[in-house]
Design a protein around this motif. Structure first.
Motif, PDB file in Angstrom:
ATOM      1  N   THR A  14       4.506  -2.968   4.974  1.00 49.94           N
ATOM      2  CA  THR A  14       3.790  -2.074   3.842  1.00 49.94           C
ATOM      3  C   THR A  14       2.746  -2.339   3.514  1.00 49.94           C
ATOM      4  O   THR A  14       2.293  -1.814   2.829  1.00 49.94           O
ATOM      5  CB  THR A  14       4.959  -3.721   2.780  1.00 49.94           C
ATOM      6  N   GLY A  15       2.200  -2.532   4.972  1.00 48.09           N
ATOM      7  CA  GLY A  15       0.643  -2.077   4.510  1.00 48.09           C
ATOM      8  C   GLY A  15      -0.360  -3.108   4.767  1.00 48.09           C
ATOM      9  O   GLY A  15      -1.533  -3.857   5.474  1.00 48.09           O
ATOM     10  N   ALA A  16       0.944  -4.330   4.808  1.00 49.93           N
ATOM     11  CA  ALA A  16      -0.222  -5.722   5.430  1.00 49.93           C
ATOM     12  C   ALA A  16       0.801  -6.851   5.868  1.00 49.93           C
ATOM     13  O   ALA A  16       0.726  -8.486   7.142  1.00 49.93           O
ATOM     14  CB  ALA A  16      -0.316  -7.050   3.952  1.00 49.93           C
ATOM     15  N   GLN A  76      -0.544   7.543   1.656  1.00 54.11           N
ATOM     16  CA  GLN A  76      -0.999   9.317   0.506  1.00 54.11           C
ATOM     17  C   GLN A  76      -0.428  10.727   0.872  1.00 54.11           C
ATOM     18  O   GLN A  76       0.125  11.424   0.115  1.00 54.11           O
ATOM     19  CB  GLN A  76      -2.525   9.432   1.388  1.00 54.11           C
ATOM     20  N   GLN A  98       1.067  -0.984   0.178  1.00 53.75           N
ATOM     21  CA  GLN A  98      -0.010   0.081   0.067  1.00 53.75           C
ATOM     22  C   GLN A  98       0.943   0.957  -0.028  1.00 53.75           C
ATOM     23  O   GLN A  98       1.725   0.781   0.563  1.00 53.75           O
ATOM     24  CB  GLN A  98      -1.154   0.028   1.012  1.00 53.75           C
ATOM     25  N   GLU A  99       0.208   2.143  -0.708  1.00 54.68           N
ATOM     26  CA  GLU A  99       1.090   3.572  -0.937  1.00 54.68           C
ATOM     27  C   GLU A  99       1.042   4.545  -0.058  1.00 54.68           C
ATOM     28  O   GLU A  99      -0.415   4.945   0.015  1.00 54.68           O
ATOM     29  CB  GLU A  99       1.124   4.097  -2.233  1.00 54.68           C
TER      30      GLU A  99
END
Length: 407
Positions: A318-320, A301, A298-299
């Protein structure tokens, strides 16, 4: 012989009227300046007693329970500073007792907060004035007493990143500051450019940022490059509007993201199949390492990777998954899937937020010993966590939550 003294000057009624008008005008101007000065629009309440920080962590407890919570949407990450915690909402920043949440100091301006961070042992509060996040105030983290202040050219959405230098990020502009908040470098679309050739490129847009001691990195897209460009600046060696660089190199790909900097390396996440590109201090490629991180990364914002730095590693979420990077080479050591944030080192261990609690992890191997239960009352989003002694501070979306060890 007596000399004749000059006659005293006579002032007529018109002269006196003009003088009176001038006095009124000057007094009015002084009043206007005073009413519009930062001091006149500021409410600063400093701490009246010394801080009493919580004791250091000495063991991993069986569980953590909630001690208090407060809205803090202006803190992108939780702030543990001055022996306590910092919360920020609307126009107000306050220092809290880490154990009780009791307010120790506060600082309020008649402007809206853009972002709040901690650096140099102080709290940095950036306020919006018209279209810019231009009003930067520094506060003693323990007492709330005001320190140096300065004007920024940052836009809404900016982050204050790093602790020497501190970098104010932006979509097409960044600036770096030292501990007294004096600007040491600016790069990008400079508003008041003194010399037209000081900036090497124009028309670039910035997508991600990272900071290490004496280094500031930005991933940018520039006209004519055809792909992403990684630029690493040396703020302390910059002069005026003219930035100094370690390197600036075109990567040959589009959609990359800068994850981290160390003293000698840069780590860039490449698009497509997850892998890290590693570059040395001169911008030469020294390796490309595949990642096993499950779902797509995931980027953020705001363009700042979710990382925490500990004694054993630099931890990237990383988002996960949480990935431990070697603090110098930035080579991945291990990956923990199904994480909610990068985690924090605590009594020689790493506590990583996961569903239902905190994973107790060996920071060198990534092995999980157990999961300490934490009731987050249905919250399932990202969790950033820092430690203030034995107290944990979790940023859950717009709220800051303090957790204490079970006795």
């Amino acid at each position: 012989m007596l000399r004749r003294l000059p006659r005293p000057e006579r002032r007529n009624r018109g002269d006196l009227l003009v003088a009176a008008v001038l006095v009124v005008v000057l007094a009015g101007a002084a009043l206007v300046v005073g009413l519009n000065s930062p001091a006149a629009t500021t409410d600063s309440v400093t701490a009246t007693t010394p801080s009493d920080p919580p004791p250091p962590a000495t063991a991993i407890p069986p569980s953590f329970s909630e001690l208090w919570r407060a809205p803090s949407p202006a803190t992108p990450v939780p702030i543990a500073a001055g022996g306590g915690a910092v919360v920020a909402e609307g126009s107000r920043v306050s220092g809290r007792d880490a154990r009780t949440g009791a307010e120790r100091w506060s600082y309020t301006r008649e402007l809206s907060l853009c972002t709040v961070a901690a650096a140099f042992g102080r709290v940095l509060a950036d306020y919006r004035n018209d279209e810019y996040c231009s009003e930067l105030s520094s506060l003693d983290a323990t007492s709330g007493a005001r320190g140096p202040a300065r004007t920024l050219d940052a836009r809404p959405g900016t982050r204050l990143v790093g602790d020497g230098p501190v970098v104010a990020t932006g979509q097409d502009y960044l600036e770096a500051m030292r501990s007294d908040l004096v600007r040491t470098a600016e790069y990008g679309n400079v508003r008041a450019l003194e010399e037209p050739d000081d900036q090497p490129r124009t028309g670039c847009t910035f997508s991600s940022f990272a900071v290490a001691p004496a280094r500031a990195g930005v991933l940018e897209t520039c006209p004519g490059d055809g792909s992403d460009r990684l630029t690493v600046l040396r703020p302390d060696a910059s002069s005026g509007d003219k930035p100094a660089f370690d390197f600036s190199t075109v990567l040959g790909v589009s959609g990359a993201r800068l994850i981290a900097l160390s003293g000698e390396r840069a780590a860039v996440l490449l698009p497509g199949r997850p892998r890290l590109l590693l570059l040395d201090r001169a911008g030469a490629r020294v390796g490309e390492v595949p990642l096993s991180v499950g779902p797509a990364v995931q980027e953020p914002q705001d363009g700042v990777a979710r990382t925490t730095r500990g004694g054993a590693a630099l931890y990237w979420w990383t988002g996960a998954a949480t990935v431990a990077l070697d603090p110098e080479t930035l080579v991945p050591r291990w990956t923990l899937p199904n994480a909610l944030g990068p985690g924090v080192e605590y009594d020689g261990r790493l506590l990583v937020p996961v569903q239902g609690g905190l994973a107790d992890v060996d920071p060198r191997t990534g092995a999980v010993a157990r999961t300490l239960p934490v009731d987050r009352a249905g919250y399932v989003g990202p969790v950033q966590v820092v430690a203030q002694g034995e107290i944990l501070l979790e940023q859950r979306g717009r709220d800051l939550v303090a957790l204490g060890p079970a006795r």
